[in-house]
Structure formats: C-alpha cells, structure tokens
Motif scaffolding. Structure first.
Motif, PDB file in Angstrom:
ATOM      1  N   TRP A  55       0.833  -1.199   0.000  1.00 39.23           N
ATOM      2  CA  TRP A  55       0.000   0.000   0.000  1.00 39.23           C
ATOM      3  C   TRP A  55       0.876   1.261   0.000  1.00 39.23           C
ATOM      4  O   TRP A  55       0.626   2.203  -0.751  1.00 39.23           O
ATOM      5  CB  TRP A  55      -0.908  -0.020   1.209  1.00 39.23           C
ATOM      6  CG  TRP A  55      -1.971   1.032   1.264  1.00 39.23           C
ATOM      7  CD1 TRP A  55      -2.178   2.083   0.410  1.00 39.23           C
ATOM      8  CD2 TRP A  55      -2.996   1.124   2.246  1.00 39.23           C
ATOM      9  NE1 TRP A  55      -3.263   2.820   0.809  1.00 39.23           N
ATOM     10  CE2 TRP A  55      -3.786   2.255   1.935  1.00 39.23           C
ATOM     11  CE3 TRP A  55      -3.326   0.371   3.364  1.00 39.23           C
ATOM     12  CZ2 TRP A  55      -4.882   2.644   2.705  1.00 39.23           C
ATOM     13  CZ3 TRP A  55      -4.420   0.750   4.130  1.00 39.23           C
ATOM     14  CH2 TRP A  55      -5.185   1.868   3.797  1.00 39.23           C
ATOM     15  N   LEU A  56       1.905   1.276   0.827  1.00 41.20           N
ATOM     16  CA  LEU A  56       2.772   2.448   0.907  1.00 41.20           C
ATOM     17  C   LEU A  56       3.519   2.700  -0.404  1.00 41.20           C
ATOM     18  O   LEU A  56       3.844   3.845  -0.725  1.00 41.20           O
ATOM     19  CB  LEU A  56       3.761   2.300   2.065  1.00 41.20           C
ATOM     20  CG  LEU A  56       3.130   2.295   3.466  1.00 41.20           C
ATOM     21  CD1 LEU A  56       4.176   1.951   4.515  1.00 41.20           C
ATOM     22  CD2 LEU A  56       2.466   3.636   3.769  1.00 41.20           C
ATOM     23  N   LYS A  57       3.774   1.654  -1.171  1.00 45.47           N
ATOM     24  CA  LYS A  57       4.463   1.793  -2.465  1.00 45.47           C
ATOM     25  C   LYS A  57       3.518   2.207  -3.587  1.00 45.47           C
ATOM     26  O   LYS A  57       3.946   2.712  -4.613  1.00 45.47           O
ATOM     27  CB  LYS A  57       5.142   0.473  -2.842  1.00 45.47           C
ATOM     28  CG  LYS A  57       6.359   0.168  -2.020  1.00 45.47           C
ATOM     29  CD  LYS A  57       6.973  -1.151  -2.440  1.00 45.47           C
ATOM     30  CE  LYS A  57       8.140  -1.506  -1.546  1.00 45.47           C
ATOM     31  NZ  LYS A  57       8.685  -2.830  -1.841  1.00 45.47           N
ATOM     32  N   ASP A  58       2.222   1.981  -3.401  1.00 43.91           N
ATOM     33  CA  ASP A  58       1.227   2.252  -4.439  1.00 43.91           C
ATOM     34  C   ASP A  58       0.794   3.722  -4.386  1.00 43.91           C
ATOM     35  O   ASP A  58      -0.118   4.087  -3.643  1.00 43.91           O
ATOM     36  CB  ASP A  58       0.025   1.324  -4.253  1.00 43.91           C
ATOM     37  CG  ASP A  58      -1.011   1.459  -5.351  1.00 43.91           C
ATOM     38  OD1 ASP A  58      -0.889   2.362  -6.213  1.00 43.91           O
ATOM     39  OD2 ASP A  58      -1.964   0.653  -5.343  1.00 43.91           O
ATOM     40  N   LYS A  59       1.439   4.545  -5.169  1.00 49.70           N
ATOM     41  CA  LYS A  59       1.151   5.987  -5.156  1.00 49.70           C
ATOM     42  C   LYS A  59      -0.171   6.335  -5.848  1.00 49.70           C
ATOM     43  O   LYS A  59      -0.607   7.479  -5.803  1.00 49.70           O
ATOM     44  CB  LYS A  59       2.308   6.767  -5.792  1.00 49.70           C
ATOM     45  CG  LYS A  59       3.630   6.566  -5.067  1.00 49.70           C
ATOM     46  CD  LYS A  59       3.515   6.881  -3.589  1.00 49.70           C
ATOM     47  CE  LYS A  59       4.806   6.576  -2.856  1.00 49.70           C
ATOM     48  NZ  LYS A  59       4.670   6.555  -1.422  1.00 49.70           N
ATOM     49  N   ASN A  60      -0.834   5.346  -6.466  1.00 50.98           N
ATOM     50  CA  ASN A  60      -2.149   5.568  -7.073  1.00 50.98           C
ATOM     51  C   ASN A  60      -3.274   5.376  -6.066  1.00 50.98           C
ATOM     52  O   ASN A  60      -4.441   5.569  -6.396  1.00 50.98           O
ATOM     53  CB  ASN A  60      -2.353   4.629  -8.266  1.00 50.98           C
ATOM     54  CG  ASN A  60      -1.388   4.941  -9.387  1.00 50.98           C
ATOM     55  OD1 ASN A  60      -1.128   6.106  -9.686  1.00 50.98           O
ATOM     56  ND2 ASN A  60      -0.849   3.901 -10.002  1.00 50.98           N
ATOM     57  N   ARG A  61      -2.939   4.980  -4.880  1.00 52.24           N
ATOM     58  CA  ARG A  61      -3.920   4.705  -3.836  1.00 52.24           C
ATOM     59  C   ARG A  61      -3.726   5.744  -2.725  1.00 52.24           C
ATOM     60  O   ARG A  61      -2.595   6.088  -2.386  1.00 52.24           O
ATOM     61  CB  ARG A  61      -3.642   3.293  -3.301  1.00 52.24           C
ATOM     62  CG  ARG A  61      -4.646   2.768  -2.357  1.00 52.24           C
ATOM     63  CD  ARG A  61      -4.331   1.316  -2.043  1.00 52.24           C
ATOM     64  NE  ARG A  61      -5.242   0.834  -1.021  1.00 52.24           N
ATOM     65  CZ  ARG A  61      -5.082  -0.280  -0.349  1.00 52.24           C
ATOM     66  NH1 ARG A  61      -4.037  -1.058  -0.605  1.00 52.24           N
ATOM     67  NH2 ARG A  61      -5.946  -0.643   0.562  1.00 52.24           N
ATOM     68  N   PRO A  62      -4.810   6.264  -2.152  1.00 56.36           N
ATOM     69  CA  PRO A  62      -4.659   7.227  -1.045  1.00 56.36           C
ATOM     70  C   PRO A  62      -3.799   6.619   0.068  1.00 56.36           C
ATOM     71  O   PRO A  62      -4.079   5.517   0.539  1.00 56.36           O
ATOM     72  CB  PRO A  62      -6.082   7.467  -0.556  1.00 56.36           C
ATOM     73  CG  PRO A  62      -6.976   7.020  -1.664  1.00 56.36           C
ATOM     74  CD  PRO A  62      -6.221   5.959  -2.416  1.00 56.36           C
ATOM     75  N   GLN A  63      -2.749   7.328   0.442  1.00 56.49           N
ATOM     76  CA  GLN A  63      -1.817   6.814   1.437  1.00 56.49           C
ATOM     77  C   GLN A  63      -2.415   6.858   2.849  1.00 56.49           C
ATOM     78  O   GLN A  63      -3.065   7.849   3.218  1.00 56.49           O
ATOM     79  CB  GLN A  63      -0.512   7.593   1.390  1.00 56.49           C
ATOM     80  CG  GLN A  63       0.270   7.375   0.098  1.00 56.49           C
ATOM     81  CD  GLN A  63       0.721   5.931  -0.044  1.00 56.49           C
ATOM     82  OE1 GLN A  63       1.598   5.482   0.669  1.00 56.49           O
ATOM     83  NE2 GLN A  63       0.101   5.193  -0.965  1.00 56.49           N
ATOM     84  N   PRO A  64      -2.164   5.814   3.631  1.00 53.18           N
ATOM     85  CA  PRO A  64      -2.682   5.815   4.999  1.00 53.18           C
ATOM     86  C   PRO A  64      -1.820   6.672   5.913  1.00 53.18           C
ATOM     87  O   PRO A  64      -0.642   6.902   5.647  1.00 53.18           O
ATOM     88  CB  PRO A  64      -2.552   4.338   5.405  1.00 53.18           C
ATOM     89  CG  PRO A  64      -1.348   3.862   4.658  1.00 53.18           C
ATOM     90  CD  PRO A  64      -1.416   4.585   3.328  1.00 53.18           C
ATOM     91  N   VAL A  65      -2.427   7.127   6.983  1.00 50.22           N
ATOM     92  CA  VAL A  65      -1.674   7.737   8.074  1.00 50.22           C
ATOM     93  C   VAL A  65      -1.169   6.551   8.896  1.00 50.22           C
ATOM     94  O   VAL A  65      -1.957   5.692   9.308  1.00 50.22           O
ATOM     95  CB  VAL A  65      -2.580   8.630   8.944  1.00 50.22           C
ATOM     96  CG1 VAL A  65      -1.819   9.130  10.161  1.00 50.22           C
ATOM     97  CG2 VAL A  65      -3.137   9.779   8.137  1.00 50.22           C
ATOM     98  N   LEU A  66       0.135   6.483   9.102  1.00 50.06           N
ATOM     99  CA  LEU A  66       0.715   5.441   9.947  1.00 50.06           C
ATOM    100  C   LEU A  66       0.819   5.987  11.360  1.00 50.06           C
ATOM    101  O   LEU A  66       1.489   7.002  11.582  1.00 50.06           O
ATOM    102  CB  LEU A  66       2.112   5.055   9.464  1.00 50.06           C
ATOM    103  CG  LEU A  66       2.229   4.247   8.203  1.00 50.06           C
ATOM    104  CD1 LEU A  66       3.705   4.034   7.860  1.00 50.06           C
ATOM    105  CD2 LEU A  66       1.544   2.905   8.349  1.00 50.06           C
ATOM    106  N   LEU A  67       0.163   5.335  12.304  1.00 49.74           N
ATOM    107  CA  LEU A  67       0.236   5.761  13.696  1.00 49.74           C
ATOM    108  C   LEU A  67       1.046   4.737  14.480  1.00 49.74           C
ATOM    109  O   LEU A  67       0.659   3.572  14.594  1.00 49.74           O
ATOM    110  CB  LEU A  67      -1.162   5.902  14.293  1.00 49.74           C
ATOM    111  CG  LEU A  67      -2.027   7.010  13.715  1.00 49.74           C
ATOM    112  CD1 LEU A  67      -3.379   7.045  14.422  1.00 49.74           C
ATOM    113  CD2 LEU A  67      -1.338   8.372  13.816  1.00 49.74           C
ATOM    114  N   ASP A  68       2.170   5.167  15.006  1.00 50.34           N
ATOM    115  CA  ASP A  68       3.062   4.349  15.817  1.00 50.34           C
ATOM    116  C   ASP A  68       2.635   4.526  17.271  1.00 50.34           C
ATOM    117  O   ASP A  68       2.791   5.597  17.846  1.00 50.34           O
ATOM    118  CB  ASP A  68       4.506   4.823  15.606  1.00 50.34           C
ATOM    119  CG  ASP A  68       5.533   3.971  16.321  1.00 50.34           C
ATOM    120  OD1 ASP A  68       5.324   3.622  17.506  1.00 50.34           O
ATOM    121  OD2 ASP A  68       6.566   3.669  15.696  1.00 50.34           O
ATOM    122  N   VAL A  69       2.071   3.476  17.844  1.00 48.59           N
ATOM    123  CA  VAL A  69       1.491   3.551  19.184  1.00 48.59           C
ATOM    124  C   VAL A  69       2.485   2.960  20.189  1.00 48.59           C
ATOM    125  O   VAL A  69       2.266   1.893  20.760  1.00 48.59           O
ATOM    126  CB  VAL A  69       0.139   2.810  19.239  1.00 48.59           C
ATOM    127  CG1 VAL A  69      -0.561   3.085  20.566  1.00 48.59           C
ATOM    128  CG2 VAL A  69      -0.745   3.220  18.064  1.00 48.59           C
TER     129      VAL A  69
END
Length: 181
Positions: A55-69
């Motif tokens: 997903w992170l490599k797919d720039k055609n898809r809205p990128q997620p917010v990564l939350l490090d908990v």
C-alpha cells in the motif's frame, strides 16, 4: 478467569517444550499474541506488514496515516518511515484527521495499536486497520525502519519477554528493556 488459567498453562507448556528444543517458541508466541489481539479487539480490521508495504508503495492509492502507538523511547530507536507517534492510551480526540482518511496503527506486537484502533473506530474513524505483528513482524520480514530519516537495523524490544518475538539480531540494546512491564 478460566481463559487466563488456560493461557498461563499453555504458556508454561510452551516454555518447557521450547527449553527442551521441541518447539520454536517464537512461532508459538506469535500465534498466541495474534489470537489475543483478535480476541480482545474483534471489530478491528487487520492488515499484514506485506499488505501495508504494498500500500505504501502504491502511489495511485490514497496513502494511509501510519500511527506508531509506542512510547517516545521506543519510537526514538526506530520506526516505519513517515509514521506519526501517538502515546499508548492517548485520547484520540487530539488527532486532527478526516474521519474517512485511511489509518494503519502499529506498536511492537499489535496489542497497544489494536486498543487505539478500537478507540479510533469508536470515535467515528471509518477506515482503520491494525497491522498484525506490528513493527516486530515488519522488521522480522526485513522491511525498512529508520531513525532521523536514516535506515537502521534495530528495534526497541519493549521488554525482555515480548522482545523474544523480535529476531535476536534486530533487538536494540536499550536500558530497562530486559525488565518485564
């Protein structure tokens, strides 16, 4: 109470068998941890590290917010590039994100991030997923981690017990990480 007794007995059996070289403790530990996360947070969607990386490599898809908990000390050793740290147990009302923006949570093994993902869903966030195995599994699979935007090879092991789920060569030598929490 019965579930805790069963888990304790199972854990003790695993330790004895692992000590005798009859089972690989890490794989059993992951099975138990993943079961616990699914059991305690059944409404939280899960995503694998491989799916997250794709997903992170797919720039055609809205990128997620990564939350490090994880704690600041854990985050300071390493994290996934672009991740935003949020304190475990934090009040999610402080997050200023659109409720329909995709979010992927992670921590060390997936439990603290599962709890946050549940809180986010309860607060109305629509597209939240918890990364199974979290940063330990991500690093165990050889995926990149960083500190100050430089690639690194070590992850904070959280503590002496949970750190065993992280491959030995990836465990950072940090003060107090050998103590149980």
């Amino acid at each position: 109470m019965r579930t805790k007794t069963i888990l304790f007995a199972l854990g003790l059996t695993i330790l004895v068998l692992a000590g005798a070289g009859l089972v690989r403790a890490q794989s059993i530990g992951w099975s138990l941890m993943n079961w616990k996360v699914r059991h305690d947070f059944p409404g939280v969607k899960r995503i694998t590290p491989a799916e997250t990386a794709a997903w992170l490599k797919d720039k055609n898809r809205p990128q997620p917010v990564l939350l490090d908990v994880r704690t600041q000390a854990e985050y300071d050793v390493s994290h996934i590039a672009g991740a935003r740290r949020i304190e475990p147990g934090a009040d999610v009302s402080a997050l200023k994100l659109p409720h329909d923006r995709p979010i992927v949570t992670y921590c060390s093994v997936g439990y603290r991030s599962g709890a946050l993902a549940k809180k986010l869903q309860e607060a109305g966030y629509k597209n939240v997923q918890n990364m199974s195995g979290s940063i330990f599994q991500w690093a165990n699979e050889g995926r990149p981690i960083e500190h100050d935007r430089h690639g690194v090879k070590k992850v904070h092991p959280y503590n002496g017990m949970w750190g065993k789920l992280l491959d030995a060569d990836l465990r950072a030598d940090v003060p107090d990480a050998g103590k149980e929490r």
